[in-house]
Design a protein around this motif. Sequence first.
Motif, PDB file in Angstrom:
ATOM      1  N   LEU A  52       0.844  -1.194   0.000  1.00  0.00           N
ATOM      2  CA  LEU A  52       0.000   0.000   0.000  1.00  0.00           C
ATOM      3  C   LEU A  52       0.878   1.242   0.000  1.00  0.00           C
ATOM      4  O   LEU A  52       2.006   1.222   0.478  1.00  0.00           O
ATOM      5  CB  LEU A  52      -0.921  -0.037   1.221  1.00  0.00           C
ATOM      6  CG  LEU A  52      -1.878  -1.234   1.217  1.00  0.00           C
ATOM      7  CD1 LEU A  52      -2.433  -1.490   2.602  1.00  0.00           C
ATOM      8  CD2 LEU A  52      -3.009  -1.016   0.230  1.00  0.00           C
ATOM      9  N   ASP A  53       0.338   2.322  -0.523  1.00  0.00           N
ATOM     10  CA  ASP A  53       1.171   3.490  -0.722  1.00  0.00           C
ATOM     11  C   ASP A  53       1.317   4.385   0.502  1.00  0.00           C
ATOM     12  O   ASP A  53       2.423   4.797   0.840  1.00  0.00           O
ATOM     13  CB  ASP A  53       0.631   4.306  -1.890  1.00  0.00           C
ATOM     14  CG  ASP A  53       1.675   5.238  -2.430  1.00  0.00           C
ATOM     15  OD1 ASP A  53       1.514   6.464  -2.281  1.00  0.00           O
ATOM     16  OD2 ASP A  53       2.680   4.747  -2.953  1.00  0.00           O
ATOM     17  N   GLU A  54       0.204   4.675   1.147  1.00  0.00           N
ATOM     18  CA  GLU A  54       0.274   5.599   2.280  1.00  0.00           C
ATOM     19  C   GLU A  54      -0.144   4.938   3.575  1.00  0.00           C
ATOM     20  O   GLU A  54      -0.970   4.034   3.591  1.00  0.00           O
ATOM     21  CB  GLU A  54      -0.645   6.802   2.015  1.00  0.00           C
ATOM     22  CG  GLU A  54      -0.159   7.705   0.896  1.00  0.00           C
ATOM     23  CD  GLU A  54      -1.204   8.764   0.560  1.00  0.00           C
ATOM     24  OE1 GLU A  54      -0.833   9.944   0.522  1.00  0.00           O
ATOM     25  OE2 GLU A  54      -2.381   8.412   0.352  1.00  0.00           O
ATOM     26  N   LYS A  55       0.399   5.427   4.657  1.00  0.00           N
ATOM     27  CA  LYS A  55       0.057   4.911   5.990  1.00  0.00           C
ATOM     28  C   LYS A  55      -1.436   5.103   6.204  1.00  0.00           C
ATOM     29  O   LYS A  55      -1.980   6.171   5.944  1.00  0.00           O
ATOM     30  CB  LYS A  55       0.869   5.666   7.048  1.00  0.00           C
ATOM     31  CG  LYS A  55       0.694   5.110   8.452  1.00  0.00           C
ATOM     32  CD  LYS A  55       1.691   5.767   9.410  1.00  0.00           C
ATOM     33  CE  LYS A  55       1.493   5.279  10.819  1.00  0.00           C
ATOM     34  NZ  LYS A  55       0.428   5.970  11.549  1.00  0.00           N
ATOM     35  N   GLY A  56      -2.093   4.053   6.670  1.00  0.00           N
ATOM     36  CA  GLY A  56      -3.525   4.157   6.902  1.00  0.00           C
ATOM     37  C   GLY A  56      -4.361   3.578   5.784  1.00  0.00           C
ATOM     38  O   GLY A  56      -5.568   3.337   5.942  1.00  0.00           O
ATOM     39  N   ASP A  57      -3.725   3.315   4.628  1.00  0.00           N
ATOM     40  CA  ASP A  57      -4.446   2.724   3.500  1.00  0.00           C
ATOM     41  C   ASP A  57      -4.844   1.289   3.847  1.00  0.00           C
ATOM     42  O   ASP A  57      -4.134   0.602   4.576  1.00  0.00           O
ATOM     43  CB  ASP A  57      -3.550   2.682   2.252  1.00  0.00           C
ATOM     44  CG  ASP A  57      -3.416   4.045   1.597  1.00  0.00           C
ATOM     45  OD1 ASP A  57      -2.678   4.134   0.592  1.00  0.00           O
ATOM     46  OD2 ASP A  57      -4.038   5.005   2.079  1.00  0.00           O
ATOM     47  N   TYR A  58      -5.990   0.865   3.300  1.00  0.00           N
ATOM     48  CA  TYR A  58      -6.406  -0.513   3.496  1.00  0.00           C
ATOM     49  C   TYR A  58      -7.228  -0.963   2.292  1.00  0.00           C
ATOM     50  O   TYR A  58      -7.611  -0.147   1.453  1.00  0.00           O
ATOM     51  CB  TYR A  58      -7.210  -0.675   4.793  1.00  0.00           C
ATOM     52  CG  TYR A  58      -8.502   0.115   4.842  1.00  0.00           C
ATOM     53  CD1 TYR A  58      -8.517   1.435   5.266  1.00  0.00           C
ATOM     54  CD2 TYR A  58      -9.713  -0.475   4.448  1.00  0.00           C
ATOM     55  CE1 TYR A  58      -9.688   2.163   5.305  1.00  0.00           C
ATOM     56  CE2 TYR A  58     -10.892   0.251   4.484  1.00  0.00           C
ATOM     57  CZ  TYR A  58     -10.876   1.567   4.915  1.00  0.00           C
ATOM     58  OH  TYR A  58     -12.034   2.281   4.948  1.00  0.00           O
TER      59      TYR A  58
END
Lengths: 275, 253
Positions: free
Chosen positions: B60-66
């Motif tokens: 995943l690209d950004e922290k918090g992505d799901y």
Amino acid sequence: MKKMSKILARVMAAVMAIAFVFTAVPAFSFDAKAAETVQDEIPTKARIYVRVINNYAIKINLRESGYKIKNLKSSSSNLKVFNTYENSSTNTYGDSYKSQLEIGCYARQEGVYKVSFNLVKGSKKTKKTVIVYAKNDGPFKKVTFAGKNLDVYDGGMAPADSGVFKAVMNKGYRLKKIEMEVNVIKDDSYSESSKYINTNRSATVIKNGAKVNLSNVAYKYLSSYTSSYSSEYNSLTEEEDMVALTQFRVTYVDKYTKQEMYATYSMYKLVNFAK
Amino acid sequence: MKIKEFSKKLAAFALAFAMIVPTAIPVSAATCPSSVEVKTYKNGYYYTGTHNGAPIEIALDEKGDYIGNLKSSSVNCRVYRVYTSTSNKKAKIGVWSKTPGTYTVTFDVFNSNKVKKESKSIVVKVSYYTYSTSPIKDVLYSGKSIYSGYYDAISIPKSGKLEVKLTKGNKLKGIRIGTREAKTNIYKYKSTKNGKKITLSKVPYKYSYSSSTYSYRRENMEADTMIEITYINKKKEVCTYTTSISKLVNYAK
């Protein structure tokens, strides 16, 4: 083809002998609990199968760290041995083993052999001998669940959701007990915004020939935090299996060493999938 | 216009200009394979070791992505999100199937504010990975069947001809030999032709670790050579059968 399937059955039995881990029973139960005080575990007998590589035939567990195996010898060229594993821990926490050593054995033919070695720590040296029984016969005539022969591996998926688990022993081997182990979810969550879920294993004794239901509980781990402040502080780590694992552990007394050993059989059931 | 006044006006103009020029925000994209191959058995299969064997791994690209809205194109290919970590920026999808075929798995990627960022589609090819030996008539190494009793792992020759015989109706597609790479313990595969000479691996599994308080060393007795046989069965399905030959390389003399 007939000859082929017979040979294959033998090969599979050998593969399974390793896969199902015919292992000497330690002092602990199915569910790994820390013993109050550990004692040195140095076996005097070991059981292996002929022309089957067993990298941990002899397992040595010691309370003190820093032990090594030296002068490892076999009484015969028909039994090859090798010090396959060693660890040493100087951690002060816990009362577990601080030195663990393993000797692998490979027998070219049936026989009763002597393996000798020295346990060495600094200037301390103790000679040890282990009698190794290399025999072809296995403990089980047949092990079945819901009528399916468990000696034939085909992925481990259960043939049915419930059924009779039965182990028929070979002559000279005595069945001691059968345990069924399943997952138990432990929810230690603090609140909806601070969750913590983990999975433990729990075993119960079952009767040989008893009808049992396989577990529907898949392994799960969850650690999440939801901030009422900003989503920047949110975090989520979640693991969840698609299958529920039920394991059967059959403990028996070995014909040659007269020691308790066990075999484990795993059955998987598909329980989680996107609808 | 005086210089002071001009530079003030110029500064104001530059600032206004900077604010209306749109800043190019890079489109963050999750990374995952476009297709995966999954091996299974006739009654289905599940890799052991929880999510470590999951066939689809998504970075995943950004922290918090799901990921969410996970779907499979068929009930013959079950999927499930078996792992997610917003801090590691990773997600894994497990696949369970007992029917060989080609399927499509789709899901959406969301950010920490539950806003959908993108949609992904992965092709999943399922084929049999079978211990069922009925298609395999025999596998001969150095003239001897590898199934003839338990061969002696000490006297087995270092090299020899490898011959694969399939039963009628099954067609051999390829043979690959896997030998362990000492540095990584990973098997590296090379294609070989049926009937050609192969050399057995000499590399046993070996691993060691040490810190100031804990050390361990493991080294197995045997070196395994993996033999991967790909064939097309009577139903025209592509199947892979893997077996191995072990040779003892470590033992006290």
